[in-house]
Each structure stands twice: as C-alpha cells, then as structure tokens.
Design a protein around this motif. Structure first.
Motif, PDB file in Angstrom:
ATOM      1  N   PRO A 198       3.072  31.676  13.478  1.00 34.97           N
ATOM      2  CA  PRO A 198       4.274  31.338  11.843  1.00 34.97           C
ATOM      3  C   PRO A 198       3.651  29.958  12.352  1.00 34.97           C
ATOM      4  CG  PRO A 198       5.646  32.223  13.421  1.00 34.97           C
ATOM      5  CD  PRO A 198       4.151  32.413  14.000  1.00 34.97           C
ATOM      6  N   THR A 229       0.320  30.383   9.837  1.00 33.43           N
ATOM      7  CA  THR A 229       0.839  30.588   8.294  1.00 33.43           C
ATOM      8  C   THR A 229       0.944  29.392   7.944  1.00 33.43           C
ATOM      9  OG1 THR A 229       1.190  32.882   8.877  1.00 33.43           O
ATOM     10  CG2 THR A 229       2.277  31.935   6.642  1.00 33.43           C
ATOM     11  N   SER A 230       2.289  28.106   8.077  1.00 30.74           N
ATOM     12  CA  SER A 230       2.947  27.628   7.148  1.00 30.74           C
ATOM     13  C   SER A 230       1.586  26.491   7.429  1.00 30.74           C
ATOM     14  CB  SER A 230       3.727  26.683   8.202  1.00 30.74           C
ATOM     15  OG  SER A 230       5.146  27.958   8.565  1.00 30.74           O
ATOM     16  N   GLU A 234       8.784  38.348   9.544  1.00 30.35           N
ATOM     17  CA  GLU A 234       9.378  36.947  10.677  1.00 30.35           C
ATOM     18  C   GLU A 234       8.622  36.964  11.925  1.00 30.35           C
ATOM     19  OE1 GLU A 234      11.517  41.679  11.758  1.00 30.35           O
ATOM     20  OE2 GLU A 234      10.572  40.340   9.680  1.00 30.35           O
ATOM     21  N   LYS A 243       5.439  30.931  18.546  1.00 26.48           N
ATOM     22  CA  LYS A 243       5.137  30.603  17.542  1.00 26.48           C
ATOM     23  C   LYS A 243       3.831  30.025  16.792  1.00 26.48           C
ATOM     24  CE  LYS A 243      10.036  30.949  16.884  1.00 26.48           C
ATOM     25  NZ  LYS A 243      11.581  30.358  16.483  1.00 26.48           N
ATOM     26  N   ASN A 248       8.323  25.735   9.526  1.00 25.57           N
ATOM     27  CA  ASN A 248       8.741  25.086   8.543  1.00 25.57           C
ATOM     28  C   ASN A 248       8.711  23.387   8.926  1.00 25.57           C
ATOM     29  OD1 ASN A 248       7.100  26.932   7.447  1.00 25.57           O
ATOM     30  ND2 ASN A 248       9.331  27.738   6.305  1.00 25.57           N
ATOM     31  N   TYR A 283       5.472  36.479  10.784  1.00 21.23           N
ATOM     32  CA  TYR A 283       4.120  35.496  10.380  1.00 21.23           C
ATOM     33  C   TYR A 283       5.038  34.684   9.537  1.00 21.23           C
ATOM     34  CZ  TYR A 283       1.430  39.598  10.117  1.00 21.23           C
ATOM     35  OH  TYR A 283       0.127  40.505   9.902  1.00 21.23           O
ATOM     36  N   PHE A 284       6.516  34.129   9.347  1.00 21.17           N
ATOM     37  CA  PHE A 284       6.861  33.124   8.294  1.00 21.17           C
ATOM     38  C   PHE A 284       7.964  33.251   9.114  1.00 21.17           C
ATOM     39  CE2 PHE A 284       9.703  31.474   5.473  1.00 21.17           C
ATOM     40  CZ  PHE A 284       8.258  30.795   4.458  1.00 21.17           C
ATOM     41  N   ASP A 285       8.535  31.744   9.432  1.00 16.88           N
ATOM     42  CA  ASP A 285       9.692  31.191  10.180  1.00 16.88           C
ATOM     43  C   ASP A 285      10.032  29.485   9.381  1.00 16.88           C
ATOM     44  OD1 ASP A 285      10.933  29.349  12.309  1.00 16.88           O
ATOM     45  OD2 ASP A 285      11.482  31.566  13.612  1.00 16.88           O
TER      46      ASP A 285
END
Length: 446
Positions: free
Chosen positions: A158, A161-162, A81, A155, A89, A83-85
């Motif tokens: 994230p 990452t996105s 969580e 964030k 996105n 790294y990715f949300d």
C-alpha cells in the motif's frame, strides 16, 4: 529517474566531466522549442511511463517471501485492500508534509544555483542533512515509544501504491502550473509542444511555490530519506523475528546505504550543478523517480534479506563485501570532492597540480587525477558500491541484482547524454578532452 537523487539518479552524477561549472548561457533569455527527442520521443515517453509502475509491482510480487526469481506470471494479489490503505495514505502525506516543514526551517546556508537563461540565480536553503538527522532521530523516538514502525514492512505494497499515486498527481499539477509559466522558466528538453513528451520530461525547469522549490525538495527529501526509514524498519522487523540471530548482512547493507544517503545530504549543494537540476524539467520522470522508484526499488536488497533470513554469508564474505562497498564509496567521494574543489578554486593547493584543457567558454576540463582515469569516475564508484549491496544477498536469485544492472544502464545512458551536451558546448576542446581521456566509466573497457 535519478540514482539519488540519485537521485536519482546519482545526486552528483551529471555534467561532471571535471569542468569548473556548468553555467548556462543566457542567450536571449528565451527557451527554444525542443529540437531533439530523447527516450524515443512521445511514443517512447508514453511506454516508459506505462512500464515503470509495472516494473515496481513486478519486483514486489516476483521477489516475495515465498520465492524470488524471474517469472512471467508472478503471484499477483486480487484484493484491493492489499494495494490501497487509507491509514497508509495519511502516513505518507504526513511524511511528505513533515519533510516539507523541515525544508522550510530557516537553518543552514543559502546557496545560489547556476544562472538561468534570463541571468537570474535561484536561492536554496541547504538544510538537507539537518532534515536527515531529525528524521532518523524521530524514527528512534517512535521505536522508543513502541510505535509499530514495522508498518513500513507489513504494508509495503500500500505504501508503494500511495507513492505512485502521489507522484502521478504531482506530475499533473506541475504540468498544469508549467502551462502558465513564462517562456524563460521552461526546460529546454521539455518544450516540444507535445503534451505526452513534455509531461514526461518536465515542462518547467524549476517549478516553485514562493521560495519552495518542488524539484530540489523531491530530489533529496521524501524519497531519499524515506529509503533510509524503510531500511531501518526492515532491520527492526528482522531483529524482532529472530532476536537470537542478528541480521549481520542486513545491518551491513543498511549501514552502507545510510552512509550513501547521508553523504548526499551532507553535500546537498552539489545537486545544484547536476543535469537533473540545470537541464531536466520536473515532470513524471523525476516525480516518479524521486517519490516511488527510489524508496521502493532501492530497498529491494533489504527486503530480500528480511524475507530470506536463511541467506547467510560467512564473516569473511561479509567483511570482503563491506570492503568492496567502502572502496566504491571512496572512489565516489574522492572523485566528486576533487571535482568540487576544482570548480570552486582551480588554483587551490589540492588541485593546482592537476592538468586541464581550456575551453572557449572560459571553463576548464580536468584531464588528470581521478578525472584523467575515466570521464566519470564517480559513476565507477557508484556502480562498485551498488554491486556490493546486491552481493549481500548471495547468488540464489538474480532479482536482488536488479539495481546495479538497471543503474549501469542508466549511467551509461546519462554518460552519452552528457557527452552530447558537452560536445555542443565545448566543441574542439571536448574533442581534445576525449582523446586525452578515452574511457567513459570503466578503464580500458568503456
């Protein structure tokens, strides 16, 4: 990657030795197989693709709020969580869609690119500065209506990452599209037949969906303007955390970087004659550089100043650094303006006195003015400006100096690429030019 778009990564920093233009020869209209590999060929391209995301994550974790320094084992998070949300996105996709909508607004002049191999000249709507103004105004509106713009700080990982995921997906899609493109639409540097290499360099020169040019859009819109949005969010974050102690260093840095991006978009048409546009295809190299590298490594100094608010410079130091940055910007802008004026009208009142060397192509190479000092005076200005951004961070860590170090390596490499192409194109005239202007970027040094 481009300096700035630019971008890399400099939006005006390629094939810029002072020639009146970089017109491509139509030849027979066909794009030959790529004869010479760059970046170490397919193996080198693969290693670069694998290492770039690692570098982006390394810089984030090695330079955190707790500490900032070179380490073999940065404190990596093990929670997915972090790294990715999904909300992130949606925001990122909304941002790209917003910029795409602004790109298609029928405002601004229509400019033509340089002739392609089949003789055709693509048309481009030049409304980048309008998009920049609308974006900054929209940021102000969000701040006024109390939207938590500091989500870009909270964030950041994230979002990073996105952006990496989007850049990879886009690279795959444009490569698939390029496989069905006619031969004359391919990039001379990305037509090797090796999937890995062509995917990295870019197989198609100007991938388009109707009039929507994917490469030009990515070069100067989502990532470059996104860089400004992140900087502004960092200023809001720093001021909210320390309302009684204005972040003067961060404010000066942000002003300088906003000016730099605004310059890119005000002179947007200049990007049409750069190496990124006329030579390189659109593949992973530019997609990742535009959408992930620029917004998440070029904001490193601003993030450092937010996380390390104890970094304070005297007003005299801040003024000295700001003056250095303005000097760099002046050299960058003055040299580019001189080149552009010469390209448009070699007999114009501002450039008629400049000396030049005629070539067999009918073009002329400048050997006086800024372009008689070194072959790439705009690179020199770019690097001085880049150094000033890092100086705002003081000398407690080398990490904030990543950008000028990386940028110097990039521009030296690009200078060699440019020299090789110009030697092939201009022949004896280029040899004469090199004798008249022996230094590439740094006078009396290199």
């Amino acid at each position: 990657m481009q300096a700035r778009p630019a971008a890399h990564m400099s939006a005006e920093g390629s094939r810029d030795n002072g020639a009146t233009d970089g017109t491509m020869s139509p030849a027979n209209g066909r794009v030959p197989k790529t004869a010479n590999y760059e970046f170490g060929g397919p193996i080198g391209a693969f290693l670069v693709m694998a290492s770039l995301p690692v570098v982006v994550y390394y810089l984030y974790f090695a330079c955190s709020k707790e500490s900032c320094g070179i380490t073999y084992k940065p404190a990596l998070s093990t929670r997915l969580e972090d790294y990715f949300d999904w909300e992130v996105n949606l925001i990122l996709l909304g941002w790209i869609a917003f910029q795409a909508a602004l790109y298609m607004v029928p405002v601004g002049k229509i400019a033509k690119g340089l002739p392609l191999r089949n003789g055709r000249r693509l048309q481009y709507r030049m409304n980048g500065f309008m998009a920049f103004v609308v974006s900054v105004t929209s940021f102000g509106a969000l701040l006024f209506f109390k939207y938590p713009v500091t989500i870009l700080y909270d964030k950041f990982l994230p979002f990073m990452t996105s952006s990496i995921i989007v850049s990879v997906i886009l690279s795959i899609l444009v490569y698939i599209k390029a496989r069905t493109a006619p031969n004359h639409a391919l990039a001379t540097g990305g037509n090797s037949g090796n999937i890995i290499y062509d995917f990295f360099i870019g197989h198609e020169l100007n991938p388009r969906l109707g009039s929507f040019d994917i490469k030009v859009f990515c070069e100067l819109r989502p990532g470059l303007i996104g860089w400004v949005m992140i900087d502004l969010a960092f200023v809001v974050k720093a001021w909210a955390d320390f309302p009684d102690n204005p972040p003067w260093g961060l404010l000066a840095l942000t002003f300088s970087q906003v000016l730099y991006v605004a310059d890119s978009l005000w002179y947007e048409e200049c990007v049409l004659s750069t190496m990124d546009i006329i030579h390189d295809g659109f593949g992973f190299m530019l997609s990742f550089g535009d959408l992930a590298w620029v917004p998440f490594t070029y904001t490193l100094q601003a993030r450092y100043l937010v996380d390390h608010s104890e970094t304070t410079e005297s007003k005299f130091c801040l003024l000295t650094i700001a003056a250095l940055g303005l000097l760099g910007y002046y050299i960058f802008r003055a040299s580019n303006s001189q080149k552009n004026e010469f390209r448009q009208n070699p007999n114009g009142s501002k450039v008629a006195h400049l000396q030049s060397i005629p070539t067999s192509t009918g073009k002329r190479l400048l050997v006086s003015g800024w372009w008689g000092l070194v072959r790439h005076p705009n690179y020199l200005g770019d690097l001085i400006l880049a150094l000033s951004w890092s100086l705002y961070c003081g000398f407690d860590s080398i990490i904030p100096y990543f950008y000028p170090i990386y940028f110097m390596i990039l521009l030296v490499h690009r200078a060699y690429r440019d020299a090789a192409m110009c030697k092939e194109k201009y022949g004896e005239a280029w040899e004469q030019y090199c004798k008249r202007v022996p230094y590439q970027i740094f006078p009396l040094i290199f």
